[in-house]
Design a protein around this motif. Sequence first.
Motif, mmCIF file in Angstrom:
data_model
loop_
_atom_site.group_PDB
_atom_site.id
_atom_site.type_symbol
_atom_site.label_atom_id
_atom_site.label_comp_id
_atom_site.label_asym_id
_atom_site.label_seq_id
_atom_site.Cartn_x
_atom_site.Cartn_y
_atom_site.Cartn_z
ATOM 1 N N CYS A 116 0.826 -1.217 0.000
ATOM 2 C CA CYS A 116 0.000 0.000 0.000
ATOM 3 C C CYS A 116 0.858 1.264 0.000
ATOM 4 O O CYS A 116 0.484 2.287 -0.568
ATOM 5 N N ALA A 117 2.037 1.189 0.647
ATOM 6 C CA ALA A 117 2.913 2.355 0.721
ATOM 7 C C ALA A 117 3.655 2.590 -0.587
ATOM 8 O O ALA A 117 3.794 3.737 -1.035
ATOM 9 N N LEU A 118 4.135 1.518 -1.224
ATOM 10 C CA LEU A 118 5.000 1.652 -2.392
ATOM 11 C C LEU A 118 4.243 1.577 -3.713
ATOM 12 O O LEU A 118 4.688 2.139 -4.708
ATOM 13 N N ALA A 119 3.123 0.861 -3.733
ATOM 14 C CA ALA A 119 2.349 0.733 -4.970
ATOM 15 C C ALA A 119 0.871 0.803 -4.635
ATOM 16 O O ALA A 119 0.131 -0.186 -4.780
ATOM 17 N N PRO A 120 0.393 1.968 -4.179
ATOM 18 C CA PRO A 120 -0.977 2.064 -3.656
ATOM 19 C C PRO A 120 -2.058 1.869 -4.696
ATOM 20 O O PRO A 120 -3.196 1.554 -4.347
ATOM 21 N N MET A 121 -1.761 2.054 -5.971
ATOM 22 C CA MET A 121 -2.802 1.971 -6.990
ATOM 23 C C MET A 121 -2.935 0.571 -7.588
ATOM 24 O O MET A 121 -3.763 0.347 -8.449
ATOM 25 N N THR A 122 -2.125 -0.381 -7.126
ATOM 26 C CA THR A 122 -2.197 -1.730 -7.678
ATOM 27 C C THR A 122 -3.158 -2.581 -6.857
ATOM 28 O O THR A 122 -3.564 -2.218 -5.766
ATOM 29 N N SER A 123 -3.502 -3.741 -7.398
ATOM 30 C CA SER A 123 -4.381 -4.687 -6.691
ATOM 31 C C SER A 123 -3.604 -5.941 -6.309
ATOM 32 O O SER A 123 -4.121 -7.054 -6.346
ATOM 33 N N THR A 174 4.307 4.926 10.118
ATOM 34 C CA THR A 174 4.826 6.197 10.629
ATOM 35 C C THR A 174 5.488 6.990 9.508
ATOM 36 O O THR A 174 5.308 8.217 9.392
ATOM 37 N N ILE A 175 6.264 6.307 8.665
ATOM 38 C CA ILE A 175 6.956 6.972 7.560
ATOM 39 C C ILE A 175 5.980 7.348 6.453
ATOM 40 O O ILE A 175 6.056 8.432 5.869
ATOM 41 N N TRP A 176 5.044 6.435 6.156
ATOM 42 C CA TRP A 176 4.002 6.694 5.143
ATOM 43 C C TRP A 176 2.650 6.663 5.840
ATOM 44 O O TRP A 176 1.977 5.611 5.867
ATOM 45 N N PRO A 177 2.203 7.768 6.400
ATOM 46 C CA PRO A 177 0.959 7.762 7.193
ATOM 47 C C PRO A 177 -0.270 7.318 6.411
ATOM 48 O O PRO A 177 -1.226 6.818 6.997
ATOM 49 N N ASP A 178 -0.243 7.497 5.093
ATOM 50 C CA ASP A 178 -1.408 7.118 4.291
ATOM 51 C C ASP A 178 -1.332 5.700 3.756
ATOM 52 O O ASP A 178 -2.187 5.285 2.962
ATOM 53 N N ALA A 179 -0.298 4.959 4.184
ATOM 54 C CA ALA A 179 -0.131 3.599 3.655
ATOM 55 C C ALA A 179 -1.337 2.730 3.981
ATOM 56 O O ALA A 179 -1.827 1.973 3.149
ATOM 57 N N LEU A 180 -1.814 2.825 5.197
ATOM 58 C CA LEU A 180 -3.001 2.066 5.602
ATOM 59 C C LEU A 180 -3.995 3.019 6.253
ATOM 60 O O LEU A 180 -3.831 3.390 7.412
ATOM 61 N N LEU A 181 -4.975 3.446 5.499
ATOM 62 C CA LEU A 181 -6.028 4.264 6.088
ATOM 63 C C LEU A 181 -6.855 3.374 7.009
ATOM 64 O O LEU A 181 -7.215 2.250 6.673
ATOM 65 N N GLY A 182 -7.159 3.851 8.172
ATOM 66 C CA GLY A 182 -7.853 3.020 9.150
ATOM 67 C C GLY A 182 -6.959 1.943 9.710
ATOM 68 O O GLY A 182 -7.374 0.793 9.865
ATOM 69 N N TYR A 183 -5.692 2.310 10.013
ATOM 70 C CA TYR A 183 -4.724 1.316 10.483
ATOM 71 C C TYR A 183 -5.173 0.620 11.766
ATOM 72 O O TYR A 183 -4.935 -0.575 11.950
ATOM 73 N N ALA A 184 -5.840 1.344 12.653
ATOM 74 C CA ALA A 184 -6.288 0.725 13.910
ATOM 75 C C ALA A 184 -7.236 -0.433 13.619
ATOM 76 O O ALA A 184 -7.145 -1.500 14.242
ATOM 77 N N ASP A 185 -8.148 -0.255 12.645
ATOM 78 C CA ASP A 185 -9.059 -1.334 12.284
ATOM 79 C C ASP A 185 -8.295 -2.506 11.667
ATOM 80 O O ASP A 185 -8.623 -3.673 11.920
#
Length: 340
Positions: A116-123, A174-185
């Motif tokens: 998700c951090a390095l290739a967020p647009m892939t599946s 921490t380095i890529w805060p948007d890597a996992l949106l809803g990280y707590a879940d």
Amino acid sequence: MKNWRTFCTRPRNHPAAAVAVLAVLAAVLAALSLCLGAVEVTPAEALDALTGHGADSVSARIVLYSRLPRTCGSLLAGAALAVAGVLIQTVLANPLAAPHIIGVNAGAGLAVTLCCALAPMTSLQPVAAFGGAMAGVLLVLLFAESTGASRLTLVLAGVAISNLFTALIDAVTTIWPDALLGYADFRMGGLAGVTMARLGLPALLIAAALAASVALAGQLDILALGPETAQSLGLSVRPMRLVFLGLAAALAGAAVSFCGLVGFVGLLVPHAVRAVVGEESRPLLVCSALGGAGFLTLCDLLARTVAAPFELPVGTVLSIVGGPFFLWLLVCNRGGRTHD
């Protein structure tokens, strides 16, 4: 006591009956999952939504876009994690092993986070999750074979590996805060954001791995006899270990890719099913898949309803149930000194 033994023995003599009962229970729980929640939907409304009638109604939208993906996700993830637990416990000859305990789930989670951090647009998340899960299970297998660890030591090593992977997930987010949106879940495990499109590739991986596991049940029975006995019977022990661990990694990784770091399913369900159907691999695998599907669906239903309109993470419900059970297993196996 005699009546209890008779009750537990009958399903072992008639595994098809156990399969039928578990299949019905899973279907009933799936139906309840579609109908119950913060907004109740009647069975007739749910059936209309599934058959395409009244698709513009509020109840149909709730069923089709919220509860149906969630129910399908819980069925898939429960079946996958339960069968992964059976495979790992058999290969490692350790009743304490489970995907979330020995680092398999955490390895898959780390790979998904990196993807998700390095290739967020892939599946590619399910494929990455398989790679991460495989890395976790191979580390544990390498440790077991190189040290001849006892059951408890192997579990402790798995916990250490799991914590390492979890710390790396924290570092990446921490380095890529948007890597996992809803990280707590994601970390607690949950099915709130699952969509049918997101389930496509994981469902294919889970179906293929489940089919392969059942097809290879005979080899798993031989492997369960121990490496020396299996070798004497003509089984190539090391390659088959890798095959079964690869299947477990595919199952756990595919589940983690859409439901997060769900725990205890792969520990609780195999033990419960063994008490009913015994150790023979094929009925154990089939019943574990059905039992895991129903169990996780039940836990997700409880997470949605016990504090409605608020929702608990399904991982919280599983931890409340599974934590005491794991402690009980530790006490029961405190003297275990099984190698390999």
